[in-house]
Write an enzyme that holds these catalytic residues in place. Structure first.
Site, PDB file in Angstrom:
ATOM      1  N   ASP A  94       0.852  -1.180   0.000  1.00 37.97           N
ATOM      2  CA  ASP A  94       0.000   0.000   0.000  1.00 37.97           C
ATOM      3  C   ASP A  94       0.892   1.235   0.000  1.00 37.97           C
ATOM      4  O   ASP A  94       1.829   1.320   0.799  1.00 37.97           O
ATOM      5  CB  ASP A  94      -0.825  -0.015   1.306  1.00 37.97           C
ATOM      6  CG  ASP A  94      -2.281   0.284   1.076  1.00 37.97           C
ATOM      7  OD1 ASP A  94      -2.564   1.326   0.479  1.00 37.97           O
ATOM      8  OD2 ASP A  94      -3.105  -0.534   1.503  1.00 37.97           O
ATOM      9  N   ASP A 194      -3.320   4.494  -2.306  1.00 38.94           N
ATOM     10  CA  ASP A 194      -4.400   4.883  -1.414  1.00 38.94           C
ATOM     11  C   ASP A 194      -5.003   6.230  -1.855  1.00 38.94           C
ATOM     12  O   ASP A 194      -4.257   7.176  -2.124  1.00 38.94           O
ATOM     13  CB  ASP A 194      -3.793   5.025  -0.006  1.00 38.94           C
ATOM     14  CG  ASP A 194      -4.820   5.216   1.078  1.00 38.94           C
ATOM     15  OD1 ASP A 194      -5.642   4.314   1.262  1.00 38.94           O
ATOM     16  OD2 ASP A 194      -4.779   6.273   1.752  1.00 38.94           O
ATOM     17  N   GLU A 246      -6.943   3.476  -5.738  1.00 42.11           N
ATOM     18  CA  GLU A 246      -8.227   3.563  -5.036  1.00 42.11           C
ATOM     19  C   GLU A 246      -8.875   4.894  -5.415  1.00 42.11           C
ATOM     20  O   GLU A 246      -8.326   5.959  -5.132  1.00 42.11           O
ATOM     21  CB  GLU A 246      -8.011   3.497  -3.522  1.00 42.11           C
ATOM     22  CG  GLU A 246      -9.320   3.437  -2.773  1.00 42.11           C
ATOM     23  CD  GLU A 246      -9.219   3.850  -1.321  1.00 42.11           C
ATOM     24  OE1 GLU A 246     -10.090   3.491  -0.530  1.00 42.11           O
ATOM     25  OE2 GLU A 246      -8.262   4.572  -0.962  1.00 42.11           O
ATOM     26  N   HIS A 320     -10.779  -3.771   3.786  1.00 47.70           N
ATOM     27  CA  HIS A 320     -10.685  -3.386   5.198  1.00 47.70           C
ATOM     28  C   HIS A 320     -11.569  -2.190   5.553  1.00 47.70           C
ATOM     29  O   HIS A 320     -11.654  -1.814   6.717  1.00 47.70           O
ATOM     30  CB  HIS A 320      -9.224  -3.084   5.526  1.00 47.70           C
ATOM     31  CG  HIS A 320      -8.716  -1.901   4.735  1.00 47.70           C
ATOM     32  ND1 HIS A 320      -8.598  -1.935   3.356  1.00 47.70           N
ATOM     33  CD2 HIS A 320      -8.347  -0.660   5.108  1.00 47.70           C
ATOM     34  CE1 HIS A 320      -8.160  -0.764   2.937  1.00 47.70           C
ATOM     35  NE2 HIS A 320      -8.000   0.034   3.978  1.00 47.70           N
ATOM     36  N   ASP A 321     -12.175  -1.544   4.556  1.00 45.93           N
ATOM     37  CA  ASP A 321     -13.025  -0.378   4.821  1.00 45.93           C
ATOM     38  C   ASP A 321     -14.512  -0.697   4.707  1.00 45.93           C
ATOM     39  O   ASP A 321     -15.352   0.173   4.933  1.00 45.93           O
ATOM     40  CB  ASP A 321     -12.732   0.730   3.793  1.00 45.93           C
ATOM     41  CG  ASP A 321     -11.335   1.311   3.931  1.00 45.93           C
ATOM     42  OD1 ASP A 321     -10.809   1.322   5.057  1.00 45.93           O
ATOM     43  OD2 ASP A 321     -10.778   1.740   2.909  1.00 45.93           O
TER      44      ASP A 321
HETATM   45  C1  GLC Z   1      -8.228   4.720   2.205  1.00 43.57           C
HETATM   46  C2  GLC Z   1      -7.967   3.532   3.087  1.00 43.57           C
HETATM   47  C3  GLC Z   1      -8.583   3.784   4.429  1.00 43.57           C
HETATM   48  C4  GLC Z   1      -7.929   5.009   5.029  1.00 43.57           C
HETATM   49  C5  GLC Z   1      -8.005   6.205   4.083  1.00 43.57           C
HETATM   50  C6  GLC Z   1      -7.043   7.272   4.483  1.00 43.57           C
HETATM   51  O1  GLC Z   1      -9.569   4.875   1.909  1.00 43.57           O
HETATM   52  O2  GLC Z   1      -8.422   2.366   2.470  1.00 43.57           O
HETATM   53  O3  GLC Z   1      -8.472   2.686   5.284  1.00 43.57           O
HETATM   54  O4  GLC Z   1      -8.540   5.368   6.238  1.00 43.57           O
HETATM   55  O5  GLC Z   1      -7.680   5.858   2.762  1.00 43.57           O
HETATM   56  O6  GLC Z   1      -5.729   6.868   4.243  1.00 43.57           O
END
Ligand code: GLC
Length: 538
Positions: A94, A194, A246, A320-321
């Protein structure tokens, strides 16, 4: 890339070996590589392992070049790469560079007034004695924090411990390249970027009178240049290197460019509209069942749009979210096995690169929370404060229970022993789902009729048949929850019923042979609750 099937690990809750502090670690991951390989997986994406004060589970990086001591050290990481290589598994890490932790040395120097580092972030003067804009942080509250010593506010789209980096500053971009190339030289075979569609911030900061500010900083005009810059100077379209971005809250017109063939940006993108079908007025912190019509329409629309534009989607229902899809879209009480298998099977045979998230392969479900004090995640806690201003505790508990990221962050259920076999520590401070005595790896691995063995069978099929890796996807406007994959003169039909009732089967399947069925039988008049059929035309 087209033959990849990727498994996501959230290191904190995956597996602990040796150090007994009750937090997952790299040695734990190494000990489970054979397990992951046995599923047919080709690559592993690991959520951040770098040094972090852990305000946001590692998504707040304090040092990009050091392993978080709770997870182990660089020697452990090198061993992980070696062991993964031995098994022909690629490690994807990541990359969290939209923001740093407030404990990062750059930010500390900025707070001391060092001009060079102030310019690494977005520090702005107050406007009318208040924050520069009315934008909201995704973790609840304002997205600006005041620093009295500097008489300035800094921008944090996430928590105040996660200040946003200033990507327009070339020095920042060069630092980021250095980070990418450091990890590449360590032998990682891919990056997951991310929140990468938030990198580019506007020149003019203005109030958002319609929303929370996201329309001003999502998919900025310079973003594609930044992605091209990283590509050119780091992974450079290497065929053996994998990148995924993402991209939340984006339009299909924008996001398609980031992963378009020959655009020299990314290999594929995670988009989220298909999951936001249980939001009311685009607000996550509401309670409602997913709208299955919206889900289906979104899925179809994005599949076709990406196919027509030569771009690639990541296929996923969990990470994980996200709350566990088996509890969100399925019926985890009455049709647990069928829900797990149909949601997974139906979505991973679409066109794109499939991902699964730890525990999904054994049908792990959402947690059951008894009180607001049970939650641990920073996003949940931040938003619960705001929800409590407008709702009673019971309603807030219901909303949080359905949406909290904690649902996905309970420990991996390996067996029915202490701590679900996740760690030998006497006491752990992580969430454990009560159902671990029944739902665990040990119970399923040797059972041919288990969720685990269904995943294994389907993953093997997905990566080995070119109809899925290279074939076209086609939809029939009159049929929902049904699609075809086509290559040359072959045709596979994938059809499902994501409800707890029988659903009439309006299509003639006499000319098809069954490849996968998550029930013992087939009824030619209707699909059973959460039934999945994968059929090949004779
Ligand atoms: C992304 C991650 C999440 C995190 C956010 C800030 O969405 O997947 O877990 O809190 O970014 O880094």
């Amino acid at each position: 890339m087209k033959n990849e099937f990727i498994y996501q690990i959230f290191p904190q809750t995956f597996c602990e070996k040796d150090n007994k502090n009750g937090i997952g670690n790299i040695k734990g991951i190494i000990s489970k590589l054979n397990y992951i390989k046995s599923l047919g997986i080709t690559s592993i994406w690991i959520s951040p392992l770098t040094k972090s004060p852990f305000k946001d589970s590692g998504y707040d990086v304090e040092d990009y070049y050091e392993i978080n001591p709770v997870f182990g050290d660089m020697k452990d990481f090198d061993l992980l790469i070696k062991k993964a290589n031995d098994l022909n598994l690629k490690i994807i890490i990541d990359i969290v560079v939209n923001h740093t932790s407030n404990k990062h040395i750059w930010f500390k120097k900025a707070l001391e007034g060092d001009k060079k580092y102030i310019n690494y972030y977005h520090f702005k003067d107050p406007v009318n004695d208040g924050p520069p804009t009315n934008w909201k942080s995704k973790m609840g509250g304002s997205s600006w924090e005041f620093v009295p010593k500097l008489n300035k506010y800094y921008l944090h789209l996430f928590s105040k411990e996660q200040p946003d980096l200033n990507w327009e500053n070339e020095e920042v971009r060069l630092e980021i390249l250095k980070i990418l190339n450091f990890w590449k030289s360590k032998g990682v075979k891919g990056f997951r970027f991310d929140v990468c569609n938030l990198y580019d911030k506007p020149h003019i900061f203005e109030d958002d009178l319609e929303g929370d500010g996201r329309r001003f900083y999502t998919d900025g005009a310079r973003l594609e240049n930044y992605l091209k810059f990283m590509n050119k100077n780091s992974f450079n379209n290497e065929t053996n290197f994998f990148t995924v971005g993402e991209i939340s809250s984006t339009t299909k017109e924008k996001s398609v460019n980031y992963a378009k063939v020959n655009n020299n940006e990314l290999d594929c993108v995670f988009t989220f509209l298909h999951l936001k079908v249980d939001y009311i007025n685009n607000n996550k912190w509401t309670y409602t069942k997913p709208n299955l019509t919206s889900y289906w329409n979104t899925l179809k629309e994005w599949q076709l749009y990406f196919q027509n534009n030569d771009s690639t989607l990541a296929l996923f229902m969990n990470n994980h979210d996200q709350p566990r899809s088996i509890s969100r879209f399925g019926d985890d009480k009455n049709y647990w096995y069928q829900s797990a298998t149909s949601i997974f099977g139906f979505t991973s045979l679409l066109k794109g690169v499939p991902f699964i998230y730890q525990g999904e392969e054994i049908g792990m479900t959402n947690m059951s929370f008894n009180s607001i004090s049970d939650f641990k995640d920073i996003e949940t806690l931040g938003n619960s404060k705001e929800l409590l201003l407008d709702h009673n505790e019971e309603t807030v508990l219901k909303i949080l229970s359905s949406k909290s990221r904690d649902n996905a962050r309970s420990v991996m259920q390996w067996d029915n022993s202490l701590n679900a076999g996740f760690s030998n520590a006497e006491k752990i401070d992580l969430l454990i789902n009560k159902n671990y005595k029944i739902i665990n790896v040990n119970n399923q691995i040797n059972d041919e009729s288990s969720v685990f063995n269904f995943y294994k069978k389907l993953i093997t099929l997905r990566v080995s048949d070119e109809i899925f890796t290279k074939g076209k996807v086609e939809f029939d406007d009159n049929l929902d929850y049904c699609y075809k994959r086509i290559i040359d003169n072959r045709e596979i039909l994938v059809i499902t019923n994501w409800t707890s009732k029988n659903k009439p089967l309006t299509l003639n399947i006499n000319n098809y042979k069954i490849i996968i069925n998550n029930y013992q039988n087939i009824n030619f008049k209707h699909l059973l609750p959460y039934q999945l059929l994968v059929l090949e035309r004779f």
